[in-house]
Scaffold this active site. Sequence first.
Site, PDB file in Angstrom:
ATOM      1  N   LYS A   1       0.828  -1.206   0.000  1.00  0.00           N
ATOM      2  CA  LYS A   1       0.000   0.000   0.000  1.00  0.00           C
ATOM      3  C   LYS A   1       0.862   1.256   0.000  1.00  0.00           C
ATOM      4  O   LYS A   1       0.620   2.198  -0.759  1.00  0.00           O
ATOM      5  CB  LYS A   1      -0.944  -0.011   1.212  1.00  0.00           C
ATOM      6  CG  LYS A   1      -1.729   1.264   1.406  1.00  0.00           C
ATOM      7  CD  LYS A   1      -2.625   1.602   0.231  1.00  0.00           C
ATOM      8  CE  LYS A   1      -3.412   2.866   0.554  1.00  0.00           C
ATOM      9  NZ  LYS A   1      -4.306   3.272  -0.461  1.00  0.00           N
TER      10      LYS A   1
ATOM     11  N   CYS B   1      -2.366  11.794   1.579  1.00  0.00           N
ATOM     12  CA  CYS B   1      -1.896  10.407   1.630  1.00  0.00           C
ATOM     13  C   CYS B   1      -0.514  10.208   1.027  1.00  0.00           C
ATOM     14  O   CYS B   1       0.317   9.528   1.612  1.00  0.00           O
ATOM     15  CB  CYS B   1      -2.901   9.492   0.937  1.00  0.00           C
ATOM     16  SG  CYS B   1      -4.431   9.330   1.845  1.00  0.00           S
TER      17      CYS B   1
END
Length: 182
Positions: free
Chosen positions: A103, A159
């Site tokens: 991720k 992010c």
Amino acid sequence: AEIATSSKIVVEKSTVPVRTADAVSRVLSVNPGGIKFQVLSNPEFLAEGTAVPDLEKPGRVLIGGMQTPEGLAAIETLVSVYAHWVPRERIITTNVWSSEVSKLVANAFLAQRVSSINSISALCEATDADVAEVSNALKFDDRIGSKFLNASVGFGGSCFQKDILNLVYICESLGLNEVAAY
């Protein structure tokens, strides 16, 4: 953990620092009933503005767990949930650490693309090239594709920066300073 009466599966859904599952497992293992917990990593790959369609028809689902009989059984339990709407070939199973790292690396790769096209926009301005035309030419290269080729200010959202800093920290803490600097 204190009120559990049977074994449980705990699923990490957020982007977390690598080895978070290990820390969660240690916390959960100290319970008065001796209950066993399997901690799985199942990061989301949802984009701003397309979260619901991304959930309904994901490009992939990533599930990581311990590679023990109990861990593999927990992975298969979560696979069976997703298999109700996600084709099995789009469900990837790994060890828990590969899932957590994947991720972070996915976001780092996307951030790198945004950074690259932003850098190219400066070159285009200096040479009277049009960055939109350059991006358009690039998207027809199958090795590159069309996503994340629009020049803009920074990355957008928090992010990418958070995940890059997380990767840098992990690399530095493991003595991989050259990798961290890259």
